[in-house]
Design a protein around this motif. Structure first.
Motif, PDB file in Angstrom:
ATOM      1  N   SER A  87      -7.092   6.539  -4.385  1.00  0.00           N
ATOM      2  CA  SER A  87      -6.362   7.117  -3.256  1.00  0.00           C
ATOM      3  C   SER A  87      -7.128   6.931  -1.955  1.00  0.00           C
ATOM      4  CB  SER A  87      -6.107   8.603  -3.524  1.00  0.00           C
ATOM      5  OG  SER A  87      -5.421   9.201  -2.453  1.00  0.00           O
ATOM      6  N   ILE A 113      -6.859   3.293  -0.827  1.00  0.00           N
ATOM      7  CA  ILE A 113      -5.545   2.994  -0.246  1.00  0.00           C
ATOM      8  C   ILE A 113      -5.484   3.474   1.196  1.00  0.00           C
ATOM      9  CG2 ILE A 113      -3.089   3.588  -0.366  1.00  0.00           C
ATOM     10  CD1 ILE A 113      -3.338   3.558  -3.408  1.00  0.00           C
ATOM     11  N   ASP A 114      -5.960   4.686   1.438  1.00  0.00           N
ATOM     12  CA  ASP A 114      -5.960   5.202   2.809  1.00  0.00           C
ATOM     13  C   ASP A 114      -6.867   4.358   3.718  1.00  0.00           C
ATOM     14  OD1 ASP A 114      -4.237   7.212   2.092  1.00  0.00           O
ATOM     15  OD2 ASP A 114      -5.818   8.691   1.717  1.00  0.00           O
ATOM     16  N   THR A 124      -0.861   9.061  -5.385  1.00  0.00           N
ATOM     17  CA  THR A 124      -1.023  10.444  -4.911  1.00  0.00           C
ATOM     18  C   THR A 124      -0.440  11.459  -5.891  1.00  0.00           C
ATOM     19  OG1 THR A 124      -1.053   9.723  -2.602  1.00  0.00           O
ATOM     20  CG2 THR A 124      -0.561  12.038  -3.024  1.00  0.00           C
ATOM     21  N   ARG A 143       0.717   4.073  -2.827  1.00  0.00           N
ATOM     22  CA  ARG A 143       0.425   5.462  -2.455  1.00  0.00           C
ATOM     23  C   ARG A 143       1.476   6.418  -3.022  1.00  0.00           C
ATOM     24  NH1 ARG A 143       0.793   9.180   1.910  1.00  0.00           N
ATOM     25  NH2 ARG A 143      -1.238  10.114   2.400  1.00  0.00           N
ATOM     26  N   LYS A 144       2.719   5.949  -3.162  1.00  0.00           N
ATOM     27  CA  LYS A 144       3.787   6.803  -3.681  1.00  0.00           C
ATOM     28  C   LYS A 144       3.559   7.205  -5.134  1.00  0.00           C
ATOM     29  CE  LYS A 144       7.549   5.280  -0.667  1.00  0.00           C
ATOM     30  NZ  LYS A 144       8.865   4.571  -0.590  1.00  0.00           N
ATOM     31  N   ARG A 163      -5.125   1.101   4.509  1.00  0.00           N
ATOM     32  CA  ARG A 163      -4.044   1.306   5.480  1.00  0.00           C
ATOM     33  C   ARG A 163      -4.607   1.351   6.896  1.00  0.00           C
ATOM     34  NH1 ARG A 163      -0.357   6.272   4.267  1.00  0.00           N
ATOM     35  NH2 ARG A 163       0.788   5.337   5.985  1.00  0.00           N
ATOM     36  N   LEU A 207       0.818  -1.209   0.000  1.00  0.00           N
ATOM     37  CA  LEU A 207       0.000   0.000   0.000  1.00  0.00           C
ATOM     38  C   LEU A 207       0.854   1.262   0.000  1.00  0.00           C
ATOM     39  CD1 LEU A 207      -2.898  -0.945   2.450  1.00  0.00           C
ATOM     40  CD2 LEU A 207      -3.028  -0.650  -0.030  1.00  0.00           C
ATOM     41  N   VAL A 208       1.976   1.217   0.711  1.00  0.00           N
ATOM     42  CA  VAL A 208       2.880   2.375   0.701  1.00  0.00           C
ATOM     43  C   VAL A 208       3.433   2.596  -0.702  1.00  0.00           C
ATOM     44  CG1 VAL A 208       5.101   3.223   1.534  1.00  0.00           C
ATOM     45  CG2 VAL A 208       3.484   2.220   3.146  1.00  0.00           C
TER      46      VAL A 208
END
Length: 320
Positions: free
Chosen positions: A228, A231-232, A190, A186-187, A235, A182-183
């Motif tokens: 997005s 993903i948040d 976003t 997100r990179k 997380r 997920l990180v």
């Protein structure tokens, strides 16, 4: 006045003669390259007059999502996702797009099924605008995130159920692995979302490329916002699942400690009884435990009575 329909040729190799013919006729075309060699990239620079920095970015993958303006064309770095990645390196597909009013060049390192499908669908199809080709590519890459996130959602639900049933170290490793994925997502998601929020109007400034229908790119932007948000959300779910794992493990350890404490508490008075009657005092040996019945009544009987009394006390207190 509506723009007349036209057919977009789709090329898959650096053919200088064919490319120059399309450029001379000012016929919009799509050149899709997979793992081009250094010689192919150099020929692209000669034919299209690409800037050396743009060619350098094309050779060196691992770029951040961006849109670089070179006046007559733009370099767009965009990412898609794989549905079933083996590791973090295979999680994303990086695509470099050279966008102009007269052509669209895509460069990628490996096969991306959705782009191959889009190329097959657009080949020979009558279109109203060049931007529709760009939209179909960006939309196809964006939508590749949804199956991956859906699979992650199922994995998180399965891990939560497994943690409640029987937590182990393998589940914790899977939780950390999903967090790393997920990180990584997100990179790129976003920056791509922010890029669409502020930079799409730059494409309208390209000579020959008219964004006659911004709803196309607004649709891609809406998908990126949704991705997005997912993903948040995932997380947060993973953080909750990790807390659940730690709480479950801690509770199980407390249960084990409670059971060990009960066993230790039972043996404490038993040790005292055996120690007392095992003392080598003369009176105790000659009078206290001399008859046979004292072994059963005082020795074994007191230990059995102690065990029964402690068990009754533990049950009354709710410790068992």
């Amino acid at each position: 006045m509506a723009k007349p329909a036209f057919i977009v040729p789709c090329l898959t190799a650096v053919d200088p003669n064919a490319i120059r013919e399309h450029l001379a006729r000012d016929q919009f075309f799509w050149l899709d390259l997979i793992s081009p060699s250094s010689e192919d990239v150099a020929r692209l620079g000669e034919i299209f007059k690409f800037h050396s920095l743009a060619l350098e970015d094309t050779i060196k993958f691992g770029q951040r999502p961006k849109l670089d303006d070179y006046q007559d064309y733009m370099l767009l770095v965009f990412y898609g996702a794989t549905e079933d990645p083996g590791d973090e390196k295979g999680l994303l597909h990086e695509v470099h797009l050279f966008v102009s009013g007269g052509y669209l060049v895509t460069v990628r390192r490996d096969a991306i099924p959705v782009l191959d499908d889009e190329r097959a669908k657009l080949e020979g199809k009558s279109l109203q605008s060049e931007q529709f080709v760009l939209y179909r590519i960006l939309d196809a890459l964006t939508d590749t995130f949804f199956p991956l996130l859906s699979k992650m959602d199922d994995d998180i639900d399965g891990l939560e159920d497994a943690v409640l049933a029987r937590p182990d170290d393998e589940q914790l490793q899977q939780l950390f692995g999903l967090k790393r994925h997920l990180v990584t997502l997100r990179k790129v998601v976003t920056p791509q979302r922010d890029l669409f929020a502020r930079s799409i109007d730059q494409l309208a400034e390209l000579p020959g490329l008219v964004l006659d229908e911004r709803d196309y790119f607004r649709d891609v932007y809406d998908h990126l916002i949704r991705i997005s948000d997912l993903i948040d959300s995932y997380r947060d779910l993973l953080s909750s699942a990790t807390d659940l794992y730690l709480s479950t493990v801690s509770n199980r350890q407390n249960e084990v400690m409670k059971q060990l404490a009960v066993v230790g508490t039972i043996f404490l008075p038993l040790s005292f009884i055996t120690g007392f009657f095992g003392m080598n005092f003369g009176w105790l040996v000659r009078h206290g435990i001399a008859p046979t019945w004292t072994f059963w009544a005082l020795g074994m009987g007191s230990m059995v009575a102690t065990c029964i009394g402690l068990m009754a006390l533990f049950r009354r207190r709710g410790w068992l």
